[in-house]
Design a protein around this motif. Structure first.
Motif, PDB file in Angstrom:
ATOM      1  N   PHE A  68     -13.283 -35.573  26.987  1.00 27.21           N
ATOM      2  CA  PHE A  68     -14.110 -36.788  26.940  1.00 27.21           C
ATOM      3  C   PHE A  68     -13.419 -37.980  27.579  1.00 27.21           C
ATOM      4  O   PHE A  68     -13.408 -39.077  27.026  1.00 27.21           O
ATOM      5  CB  PHE A  68     -14.524 -37.117  25.501  1.00 27.21           C
ATOM      6  N   GLY A  69     -12.768 -37.748  28.700  1.00 26.36           N
ATOM      7  CA  GLY A  69     -12.173 -38.843  29.454  1.00 26.36           C
ATOM      8  C   GLY A  69     -10.811 -39.284  28.984  1.00 26.36           C
ATOM      9  O   GLY A  69     -10.148 -40.071  29.647  1.00 26.36           O
ATOM     10  N   ALA A  70     -10.369 -38.801  27.846  1.00 22.94           N
ATOM     11  CA  ALA A  70      -9.083 -39.269  27.310  1.00 22.94           C
ATOM     12  C   ALA A  70      -8.049 -38.155  27.346  1.00 22.94           C
ATOM     13  O   ALA A  70      -8.388 -36.973  27.302  1.00 22.94           O
ATOM     14  CB  ALA A  70      -9.259 -39.770  25.883  1.00 22.94           C
ATOM     15  N   VAL A  92     -13.411 -41.877  32.322  1.00 20.97           N
ATOM     16  CA  VAL A  92     -11.954 -41.789  32.138  1.00 20.97           C
ATOM     17  C   VAL A  92     -11.563 -42.951  31.247  1.00 20.97           C
ATOM     18  O   VAL A  92     -11.923 -44.094  31.506  1.00 20.97           O
ATOM     19  CB  VAL A  92     -11.218 -41.873  33.491  1.00 20.97           C
ATOM     20  N   ASP A  93     -10.836 -42.613  30.175  1.00 17.79           N
ATOM     21  CA  ASP A  93     -10.604 -43.608  29.138  1.00 17.79           C
ATOM     22  C   ASP A  93      -9.111 -43.839  28.930  1.00 17.79           C
ATOM     23  O   ASP A  93      -8.434 -43.040  28.285  1.00 17.79           O
ATOM     24  CB  ASP A  93     -11.268 -43.110  27.842  1.00 17.79           C
ATOM     25  N   ALA A  94      -8.588 -44.873  29.517  1.00 22.91           N
ATOM     26  CA  ALA A  94      -7.208 -45.299  29.314  1.00 22.91           C
ATOM     27  C   ALA A  94      -6.209 -44.148  29.454  1.00 22.91           C
ATOM     28  O   ALA A  94      -5.416 -43.882  28.565  1.00 22.91           O
ATOM     29  CB  ALA A  94      -7.060 -45.987  27.956  1.00 22.91           C
ATOM     30  N   ILE A  95      -6.304 -43.460  30.568  1.00 26.07           N
ATOM     31  CA  ILE A  95      -5.380 -42.327  30.805  1.00 26.07           C
ATOM     32  C   ILE A  95      -4.052 -42.839  31.353  1.00 26.07           C
ATOM     33  O   ILE A  95      -4.027 -43.696  32.236  1.00 26.07           O
ATOM     34  CB  ILE A  95      -6.006 -41.374  31.843  1.00 26.07           C
ATOM     35  N   ASN A  99      -2.821 -46.406  32.079  1.00 25.32           N
ATOM     36  CA  ASN A  99      -3.969 -47.005  31.408  1.00 25.32           C
ATOM     37  C   ASN A  99      -5.227 -47.050  32.288  1.00 25.32           C
ATOM     38  O   ASN A  99      -5.943 -48.038  32.304  1.00 25.32           O
ATOM     39  CB  ASN A  99      -3.575 -48.431  30.994  1.00 25.32           C
ATOM     40  N   ILE A 100      -5.473 -45.972  33.011  1.00 20.35           N
ATOM     41  CA  ILE A 100      -6.604 -45.958  33.942  1.00 20.35           C
ATOM     42  C   ILE A 100      -7.928 -45.744  33.202  1.00 20.35           C
ATOM     43  O   ILE A 100      -8.053 -44.822  32.393  1.00 20.35           O
ATOM     44  CB  ILE A 100      -6.411 -44.818  34.975  1.00 20.35           C
ATOM     45  N   THR A 101      -8.889 -46.613  33.492  1.00 20.68           N
ATOM     46  CA  THR A 101     -10.203 -46.508  32.867  1.00 20.68           C
ATOM     47  C   THR A 101     -11.294 -46.625  33.920  1.00 20.68           C
ATOM     48  O   THR A 101     -11.187 -47.420  34.850  1.00 20.68           O
ATOM     49  CB  THR A 101     -10.389 -47.637  31.827  1.00 20.68           C
ATOM     50  N   LYS A 102     -12.326 -45.779  33.780  1.00 23.65           N
ATOM     51  CA  LYS A 102     -13.474 -45.888  34.692  1.00 23.65           C
ATOM     52  C   LYS A 102     -14.747 -45.591  33.903  1.00 23.65           C
ATOM     53  O   LYS A 102     -14.839 -44.576  33.217  1.00 23.65           O
ATOM     54  CB  LYS A 102     -13.324 -44.871  35.835  1.00 23.65           C
ATOM     55  N   VAL A 117     -11.570 -42.794  45.972  1.00 18.87           N
ATOM     56  CA  VAL A 117     -13.008 -42.594  46.142  1.00 18.87           C
ATOM     57  C   VAL A 117     -13.734 -43.547  45.187  1.00 18.87           C
ATOM     58  O   VAL A 117     -14.750 -44.137  45.535  1.00 18.87           O
ATOM     59  CB  VAL A 117     -13.396 -41.134  45.866  1.00 18.87           C
ATOM     60  N   TYR A 118     -13.191 -43.661  43.969  1.00 21.41           N
ATOM     61  CA  TYR A 118     -13.650 -44.694  43.042  1.00 21.41           C
ATOM     62  C   TYR A 118     -12.507 -45.676  42.814  1.00 21.41           C
ATOM     63  O   TYR A 118     -11.335 -45.290  42.864  1.00 21.41           O
ATOM     64  CB  TYR A 118     -14.039 -44.118  41.684  1.00 21.41           C
ATOM     65  N   ASP A 119     -12.873 -46.924  42.523  1.00 19.72           N
ATOM     66  CA  ASP A 119     -11.848 -47.883  42.105  1.00 19.72           C
ATOM     67  C   ASP A 119     -11.848 -47.933  40.586  1.00 19.72           C
ATOM     68  O   ASP A 119     -12.904 -48.011  39.972  1.00 19.72           O
ATOM     69  CB  ASP A 119     -12.168 -49.274  42.659  1.00 19.72           C
ATOM     70  N   PRO A 120     -10.665 -47.871  39.971  1.00 13.54           N
ATOM     71  CA  PRO A 120     -10.629 -47.923  38.503  1.00 13.54           C
ATOM     72  C   PRO A 120     -11.054 -49.312  37.997  1.00 13.54           C
ATOM     73  O   PRO A 120     -10.855 -50.308  38.673  1.00 13.54           O
ATOM     74  CB  PRO A 120      -9.162 -47.637  38.170  1.00 13.54           C
ATOM     75  N   ASP A 121     -11.659 -49.329  36.804  1.00 10.78           N
ATOM     76  CA  ASP A 121     -12.018 -50.615  36.205  1.00 10.78           C
ATOM     77  C   ASP A 121     -10.765 -51.308  35.688  1.00 10.78           C
ATOM     78  O   ASP A 121     -10.686 -52.528  35.654  1.00 10.78           O
ATOM     79  CB  ASP A 121     -12.988 -50.411  35.034  1.00 10.78           C
ATOM     80  N   GLN A 122      -9.830 -50.498  35.243  1.00 10.19           N
ATOM     81  CA  GLN A 122      -8.597 -51.040  34.675  1.00 10.19           C
ATOM     82  C   GLN A 122      -7.442 -50.118  35.017  1.00 10.19           C
ATOM     83  O   GLN A 122      -7.658 -48.962  35.331  1.00 10.19           O
ATOM     84  CB  GLN A 122      -8.698 -51.023  33.135  1.00 10.19           C
ATOM     85  N   GLY A 123      -6.233 -50.650  34.890  1.00  7.83           N
ATOM     86  CA  GLY A 123      -5.054 -49.810  35.029  1.00  7.83           C
ATOM     87  C   GLY A 123      -4.535 -49.774  36.446  1.00  7.83           C
ATOM     88  O   GLY A 123      -5.106 -50.363  37.355  1.00  7.83           O
TER      89      GLY A 123
END
Lengths: 382, 300, 283, 258
Positions: free
Chosen positions: D228-230, D20-23, D9-12, D53-59
Motif C-alpha cells: 500500500f505504498g509504504a 507511494v507513502d513516505a518511502i 521520505n518520498i511521497t506521491k 517520469v513522475y515528480d514526487p510530491d515530497q522527499g
C-alpha cells in the motif's frame, strides 16, 4: 470508380475523333471549375462552348472549325502554370482564353510570352496581368475586361459625382487581390473627388461569413454609402446582415463581383444598390446569348459577367484570326493588338497597344429593383 | 470614428453577435467532440455532413416543396445517414484493423474532399440560400441593441438540441454506453456493448447535429459546397474547450464567438483570425488538454 | 524535352523537397502537422524579397528562405510541441493560417494579398533537380544516422525514448526545424518557378496535400514519400482533361488507400529493402 | 561503501490516493537489491519517481551523491540510471539491433554535420555503436536474431532485449521492472543466471522489482518490501521471509487472488 473509367473511355474517344478531324484550330481555355472560383467555373465553360458551337455552325474560322480544350486550374496559380504548359506543348493550341483569376494569369504570363502564344484574360482585372511591374507591356497577354484602377475610379466617381455622397465606409476582403486592389483605387479617387472614408474594415474571405462585427462599427459612423469591393457570397452576406442590423439608409455600391445569385441570399435588402458592371442583362445585343444559353443549358446564367466575357473573348479571338488570315500564334497576337472598334456582343472593343487593356471601355451601372438588376446608366469618369 | 453614446450600445450589440455566432459553432463543435470522445480522432468530414444537411434541407424545400419542419427532419435524418454510411465505408475497416488514429484522420480528410466535390459536380458551385423560412427580421432588445429574430431562434434551438443531447447521454441506455465508450471503447466492447451499433449511433447523432448547424448556416449565411470549411473554427473551439468534452465544446464555442466579434469590432477586423488562433495557442500552452479536457497521462 | 515535361519535373522536385520535410516530421518523428504550407510561404517570401528588393543572388537567397522558415519553426515549436496528437495538428493548422494572415496584412513588405510579382525565374530544371538531389542525399544520411534513430524512437514510444536518455522535446523540435527548412527551400523554389507568389497559394489545402502525399507513400518511408509525390503529381496531370472529377478522385484515392493499405504504398520500408527481398526470394 | 541511491521520505499521490507513502531506503554501490510487494504496492511508481517520469510530491532522491529529484527523465538517465519496463516498451517495428543501437548511441556522439554528410567521425562511430550493440546482444544471447523485427521475438527474448538495451546506456544503476513476468520456471532460472552474471561482470548496482519471491530471495542479499505504498520491511532474505508484515501482505494477497 466506374464513372471515372467511363470517362477515361470517353476521353480516349475524344482523342481518337480529334485525330480524324484535322482541320481544326485549337484554342485552350483555363477554367476555375474546382477550388475557390468553382461557383463561376461552370458558366464560363458553358459560355465558351456555346460560342464555339455558334462560330463553327457559321462555318468556323478561315474554313476551319474551332476546337476548345478546357482545363481546370483549381483556381490556383501553380496549377494554372502546368495547365498552360500542357496546352502549349501537348495540345499545341494557337491561343489561350481565361483565366478569370489575376493571380493565375500573372503566373502564366512569362510562359506564354516565352512560348509566343497569346492569352486573353476574361475577368483578370489586376493591372499586372498585361503590364509587368516595370511598366512594360507583356507582349502576349491581353484582357477583355477593364482593370482595377479604372473600376475603382468608376466607383469613386459614381459615389462622389453621380450619387453626390461624401462619406463612405469600406468592407473589403484582406485575402483577395481583387478586393484589395479595388479598395485602394476607390479610396484614392473618392478622396480626390472630395469624399472621405469614415470606416475601413477588412475581413477574410472563405471562412469569415459573419460581418456583423464590422457592420456594427460601421453603423455607428455616419457613412452614407458602403462600398463592397468583393466577390460572390462576400457581397451578398454583408448586405443581408446589415439589413438585419437595421441599417436601412446606407447605399451599397460595388464592382463587377455582383451576381444575380445574390438576390436569393440577400433578397429585398439588395434593392437600391449600385454595381459597376461590364454589361446589363437587358442589353438588347445580349438577348440572343441569354436565349441560346437558356435553350442549351436550361439555366438563367446568373453569373453572367464571367460567362459573357468568356463568350465574347472567343468571338474576339475568332475575329483576330480572321483578320490575321492565318492561325499562326504570332500573327494572332498582332491582330489582337491591332483590334479597333470591334463590335462584340457586350461592348465595342479597342486595344491599347501600350497596355493591352481595352481603351475607354464604358462601364454599365446596374441597380437592383425588386430583386432584379436593371440598367441604370453608362458612365465614363472624367 | 465612434461616438461615445454609441459605445455601450455597440458593445452590447457585439456581445449578442458573438453569442449567436458561438451558438452555431457549438452545434458543430459538439458533434465533432462527440465523435472524438469515442474514436479519438478529428473527423474532418464533419464539415461535409453539415453541407449534406444544408443541401438536403434546400432540396426538400425547393424541389419537394416541403414545409420547414418536414425539410429539417429530412435534413437531419439525411445527414445522419450520410454520417453513418461514411463511418461504415471509410472508418470502420480502418478502426477494426488498427488503433492508429492518424489513418482515420487522413481518411476523414479524403471524405471531406469527396463530399465537397460531389456537390460541386452534381449540384454546382453556385451560392444558394434557403428561402426565408426562418424570420430574419430585426428585433430590438429593450432599445439597447438590435438583433435578428433568427439569432434568438438559433440560440434557443442550440440550447434545445444540446439539452436534448445531454438528456440522451445521461438518461438513456445508449447514452450510458456512449459515455462508457468515451472512457474506453475496448472496455465497452468487452462489457457486451455492440460497438459497431454504438459508433453508428454516435455518428448519426453527430451528423444530425451538423445538419442543424448546416441549416442555420445556410439560412444565416449561404449554402455552397465549400461551406464545410467553417467547421475549422468549430474544431478550434472544441480544442480550446478540450477535445472529447461536450461542455468544453459549448464553452469553447461561446468564447470563440465572443472573441471573434469583439476583436473584429474593437481591435482590428483584419486580425480577427490571428486573435482567434492566438487564443487557441495560449489556452493550449496554459492547459495542454483544453479547458475541460481530461489530463491523460500514459501508464508506464 | 518539352516545356510541359520540364514544368512537371520541376514541380515534382519542388513537391518532393517539401514532401521530404513533412515526411521527416510526420513519418519519422510522429508529429502530425496541418500547417506546413506556411513554412513554404515564409521561404518563398523571404527569397522573393531578398532577390527583388535587395538584388541578392538567388542561391544564398534560397538558403536564407529556408533559414527564416527554420527560425520561425523554432519559436513556434518550443511552446507548441509539448502538445500531443490532434491538439498539435489543430494548433499547427491555426498557426499556419496565422502566418498567412500576417503575410496578407503586412503590405509594406509582402504587398499583401495582391501577391509578389517579378521574381526572377531562377528555378530552372538544373537548379530544381540539383537542389532536390542534394537535399535528398542529406535527408537519407540524416535518417540513417543517430538522429534518424532518435526521431524514430520518439515516434514509436516517447516515454521509452526519454527513458533511454533522449531529450524528446529537443528531438521533436529538431525534426520540425529541419522539415521547415525543407519546406522553406521548396517554397523559395516555387517562387522562382512561378515568378509570382500570393499568400493564398499556401493555404490549408496545400498543407493537407503535403501531409496526404506522405501518408500515401507510407509513414516512416522516405522513398515512399518520393513515390507518393510522383504518383499524385502524375495522376493529377493525367486527369486534367476530366477536370471537374480531379479533386473527387484525389479525395477518393486518399480514403481508399487508408481503407485498403493504411500503411501507405511502402509501409515503413525503404525502396531498396523491397528489391533486397525480391532478390532473396529469387535466389 | 557509499550509497549509490538514497530515497528519503518520498511521497506521491494520485487523485487523493497515496501511491507511494513516505518511502525511504538506500542501495549501496555495487549492491543487488530487490524491491518486492504485492500487486499495486507502488513498486513501479518508485521506479517512475526515481527516473523522473513522475515528480514526487515530497522527499528527495540522491543518486551518486547528487540530488536528482528535480531533473527531467532524460537528465536522470544521462546521470547513469537505466531501466526496463514491466509491460515491454521495445520499438516493435525496428530490428533487434536497431533497438540496442538507439540506446547505445547516447554515449558515442558525432555532430549533426557529420550525421547529414556521413563524413568525419560518422563511419567510425557508427561502427563502434554497432559493435557495442552486437556485443551486448551476444551477451544476452540474441546475436543470431539481430536483424529480426523486435515485435516478432518470443516474449522471454523481448525481456532480454530490454536488458541489453538498458545495459548499452552504460548505467551505474540498473532498474529491472519484473524481468521474469510471464516466464516459465526454466526461463526464470536462465534469467537468474543472466542477472547475476551482469551484476558481476559490469560492476553495476541493480534494483529488481519482482512479484515472485523466489527469484529475489535467491539472488538479492538486500530486499525492500512494500505494501500500500509504504515500506513494511527491509533486510536480508531470511529476515524478510520471517517478517510478520511481509507474511501478512503476501498471505492477504494470496487470499485475494485465490
Amino acid at each position: 470508380m466506374r464513372k471515372s473509367v467511363l470517362f477515361l473511355a470517353m476521353l480516349c474517344l475524344c482523342v481518337v475523333s480529334g485525330a480524324w478531324a484535322e482541320e481544326t484550330i485549337k484554342v485552350g481555355y483555363l477554367a476555375g471549375i474546382t477550388g475557390d472560383f468553382a461557383a463561376y467555373g461552370q458558366p464560363e465553360v458553358n459560355a465558351v462552348k456555346l460560342a464555339a458551337e455558334e462560330i463553327n455552325a457559321k462555318g468556323g474560322v478561315l474554313g476551319k472549325k474551332l476546337e476548345i480544350v478546357i482545363y481546370d486550374y483549381k483556381s490556383r496559380p501553380e496549377d494554372a502554370v502546368n495547365a498552360v504548359r500542357r496546352l502549349i506543348d501537348h495540345d499545341k493550341v494557337v491561343a489561350i482564353l481565361g483565366s478569370a483569376s489575376s493571380g493565375a494569369n500573372i503566373a502564366t504570363a512569362p510562359l506564354v510570352n516565352r512560348a509566343g502564344i497569346p492569352q486573353i484574360g476574361t475577368l483578370s482585372t489586376n493591372p499586372l496581368v498585361t503590364v509587368d511591374e516595370k511598366g512594360k507591356v507583356r507582349p502576349f497577354m491581353f484582357r477583355i475586361c477593364f482593370i482595377d484602377p479604372y473600376q475603382g475610379r468608376l466607383i469613386g466617381y459614381f459615389a462622389a459625382k453621380e450619387l453626390k455622397k461624401k462619406k463612405a465606409a469600406i468592407l473589403y476582403d484582406v485575402g483577395s487581390d481583387y478586393s484589395q486592389g479595388l479598395r485602394e483605387y476607390f479610396t484614392k479617387s473618392f478622396t480626390e473627388y472630395g469624399g472621405t472614408i469614415v470606416a475601413d474594415y477588412g475581413f477574410r474571405g472563405g471562412q469569415d461569413m459573419d460581418f456583423r462585427a464590422q457592420l456594427t462599427q460601421i453603423k455607428a459612423t455616419d457613412a452614407e454609402i458602403l462600398v463592397l469591393p468583393n466577390i460572390g457570397k462576400d457581397l451578398a452576406l454583408p448586405i443581408k446582415q446589415a439589413s438585419e442590423l437595421g441599417m436601412k439608409d446606407i447605399i451599397y455600391v460595388g464592382g463587377d463581383g455582383y451576381g444575380e445569385f445574390m438576390v436569393e441570399i440577400a433578397g429585398k435588402a439588395l434593392d437600391g444598390s449600385y454595381w459597376m458592371y461590364h454589361l446589363a442583362r437587358q442589353d438588347p445585343a445580349m438577348k440572343p446569348f441569354f436565349d441560346s444559353y437558356k435553350a442549351k443549358y436550361n439555366d438563367d446564367c446568373q453569373e453572367f459577367a464571367i460567362a459573357v466575357l468568356a463568350y465574347d473573348s472567343l468571338y474576339w479571338l475568332a475575329d483576330s484570326i480572321t483578320r490575321a488570315g492565318t492561325a499562326e500564334p504570332k500573327a494572332i497576337r498582332d491582330a489582337l493588338e491591332a483590334t479597333k472598334e470591334l463590335k462584340l456582343h457586350h461592348a465595342t472593343l479597342t486595344m491599347d497597344p501600350k497596355t493591352h487593356n481595352p481603351l475607354d471601355k464604358d462601364a454599365v451601372v446596374l441597380t437592383v429593383q425588386d430583386g432584379k438588376s436593371v440598367f441604370f446608366k453608362k458612365i465614363r469618369p472624367q | 470614428m465612434k461616438e461615445v453614446s454609441h459605445g455601450l450600445e455597440t458593445f452590447l450589440q457585439q456581445v449578442i453577435n458573438g453569442l449567436s455566432l458561438g451558438s452555431v459553432y457549438a452545434l458543430i463543435a459538439v458533434g465533432y467532440s462527440l465523435v472524438y470522445s469515442v474514436l479519438l480522432f478529428s473527423n474532418f468530414a464533419h464539415g461535409g455532413f453539415l453541407v449534406v444537411g444544408g443541401y438536403a434541407c434546400y432540396a426538400a424545400l425547393k424541389v419537394l416543396g416541403a414545409n420547414i419542419w418536414v425539410a429539417s427532419a429530412m435534413s437531419l435524418v439525411g445527414a445522419g445517414i450520410v454520417a453513418v454510411v461514411t463511418e461504415r465505408l471509410a472508418y470502420k475497416p480502418i478502426r477494426e484493423r488498427t488503433n492508429v488514429t492518424l489513418y482515420l484522420l487522413i481518411a476523414s480528410m479524403g471524405m471531406s474532399i469527396v463530399i465537397e466535390n460531389l456537390f460541386v459536380i452534381f449540384v454546382g458551385g453556385r451560392f444558394r440560400a434557403l428561402p426565408p423560412v426562418i424570420p430574419t427580421s430585426p428585433v430590438s432588445l429593450f432599445g439597447l441593441a438590435t438583433t435578428s429574430a433568427f439569432d434568438l431562434l438559433s440560440l434557443v434551438a442550440s440550447v434545445v438540441f444540446l439539452g436534448a443531447l445531454q438528456i440522451f447521454l445521461l438518461r438513456t441506455k445508449w447514452g450510458l454506453a456512449i459515455r462508457a465508450a468515451a472512457y474506453d471503447l475496448r472496455t465497452a466492447g468487452l462489457m457486451g456493448v455492440n460497438v459497431n451499433l454504438l459508433v453508428s449511433i454516435v455518428f448519426f447523432v453527430a451528423g444530425a447535429l451538423a445538419a442543424v448547424g448546416g441549416i442555420f448556416l445556410s439560412v444565416r449565411y449561404t449554402l455552397y459546397p465549400q461551406l464545410g470549411g467553417i467547421t475549422i473554427k468549430a474544431f478550434v473551439a472544441a480544442v480550446i474547450g478540450g477535445l472529447g468534452s461536450l461542455p468544453g465544446a459549448v464553452v469553447g464555442s461561446i468564447i470563440l464567438g465572443l472573441a471573434e466579434m469583439l476583436t473584429a469590432g474593437f481591435i482590428s477586423s483584419q486580425l480577427r483570425d490571428l486573435v482567434v488562433f492566438s487564443l487557441l495557442v495560449v489556452t493550449l500552452l496554459v492547459k495542454p488538454s483544453g479547458l475541460f479536457g481530461k489530463n491523460v497521462s500514459e501508464k508506464v | 524535352m518539352s516545356g510541359y515535361t520540364e514544368g512537371i519535373i520541376i514541380l515534382l522536385c519542388i513537391n518532393a523537397i517539401a514532401g521530404m520535410g513533412v515526411s521527416l516530421l510526420t513519418g519519422f518523428a510522429g508529429v502530425f502537422s496541418l500547417g506546413h504550407a506556411a513554412y513554404m510561404a515564409l521561404g518563398a517570401y523571404t527569397t522573393a524579397i531578398l532577390t527583388v528588393q535587395y538584388s541578392m543572388h538567388w542561391l544564398p537567397a534560397i538558403v536564407a528562405g529556408g533559414i527564416v522558415a527554420m527560425i520561425v519553426a523554432y519559436f513556434i515549436g518550443v511552446p507548441t510541441l509539448r502538445l500531443m496528437g490532434d491538439y498539435f495538428a489543430i494548433a499547427s493548422l491555426g498557426l499556419g493560417e496565422a502566418i498567412r494572415l500576417i503575410l496578407e496584412n503586412w503590405q509594406s513588405v509582402t504587398r499583401g494579398a495582391r501577391g509578389y510579382p517579378g521574381i526572377d525565374p531562377y528555378t530552372t530544371l538544373p537548379v530544381a533537380v540539383g537542389a532536390f538531389l542534394i537535399l535528398l542525399i542529406l535527408m537519407f544520411n540524416f535518417i540513417n544516422s543517430r538522429y534518424g534513430r532518435a526521431c524514430k524512437a520518439c515516434r514509436d514510444d516517447y516515454i521509452a525514448a526519454s527513458l533511454l536518455g533522449f531529450n524528446t522535446a529537443n528531438i521533436r523540435i529538431l525534426a520540425l526545424v529541419l522539415s521547415a527548412f525543407y519546406c522553406g527551400v521548396a517554397g523559395a523554389l516555387l517562387g522562382g518557378f512561378l515568378s509570382f507568389i500570393q499568400p493564398v497559394m499556401f493555404d490549408m489545402m496545400k498543407s493537407t496535400e503535403l501531409t496526404a502525399v506522405v501518408v500515401f507513400g507510407g509513414l516512416g518511408s522516405m522513398s515512399g514519400t518520393l513515390l507518393g509525390t510522383l504518383v499524385i503529381t502524375l495522376v493529377t496531370e493525367l486527369f486534367r482533361p476530366i477536370s471537374q472529377y480531379r479533386m473527387l478522385i484525389y479525395g477518393a484515392v486518399l480514403v481508399i488507400i487508408m481503407v485498403i493499405r493504411p500503411e501507405g504504398i511502402l509501409g515503413n520500408r525503404e525502396l531498396p529493402s523491397f528489391f533486397r527481398r525480391f532478390l532473396r526470394r529469387d535466389s | 561503501m557509499a550509497a549509490i541511491i538514497e530515497l528519503t521520505n518520498i511521497t506521491k499521490t494520485f487523485g487523493g490516493v497515496r501511491a507511494v507513502d513516505a518511502i525511504s531506503f538506500s542501495v549501496e554501490r555495487g549492491e543487488l537489491a530487490g524491491l518486492i510487494g504485492p500487486n499495486g504496492a507502488g513498486k513501479t511508481t518508485v521506479f517512475n519517481l526515481i527516473t523522473g517520469v513522475y515528480d514526487p510530491d515530497q522527499g528527495s532522491i540522491v543518486f551518486d551523491g547528487e540530488d536528482i529529484t528535480p531533473l527531467k527523465t532524460y537528465q536522470v538517465i544521462r546521470k547513469g540510471i537505466a531501466r526496463t519496463f514491466q509491460n515491454l516498451r521495445l520499438f516493435q517495428r525496428s530490428t533487434v539491433l536497431e533497438n540496442v543501437m538507439t540506446a547505445a548511441q547516447n554515449g558515442l556522439p558525432y555532430s549533426f554535420w557529420e550525421g547529414v554528410t556521413h563524413l568525419g567521425r560518422w563511419r567510425g562511430v557508427e561502427r563502434k555503436i554497432r559493435d557495442k550493440s552486437m556485443d551486448l546482444l551476444a551477451r544476452v544471447g540474441l546475436a543470431d536474431r539481430a536483424l529480426q523485427e523486435a515485435g516478432t521475438l518470443p516474449y522471454g527474448y523481448q525481456r532480454r532485449l530490454e536488458i541489453a538495451r538498458a545495459l548499452s546506456l552504460d548505467p551505474k544503476l540498473l532498474l529491472l521492472d519484473e524481468p521474469a513476468a510471464g516466464m516459465n520456471p526454466e526461463e526464470v532460472y536462465a534469467l537468474n543466471d543472466l542477472i547475476t552474471a551482469i551484476h558481476r561482470d559490469f560492476g553495476l548496482s541493480i534494483i529488481v522489482i519482482e512479484h515472485h519471491m523466489d527469484l529475489v530471495m535467491e539472488i538479492c542479499p538486500h530486499i525492500v518490501c512494500m505494501n500500500f505504498g509504504a515500506k513494511i520491511a527491509e533486510g536480508g532474505p531470511e529476515a524478510i521471509q520471517r517478517h510478520p508484515e511481509v507474511l501478512k501482505a503476501y498471505l492477504g494477497d494470496e487470499e485475494e487472488t485465490a
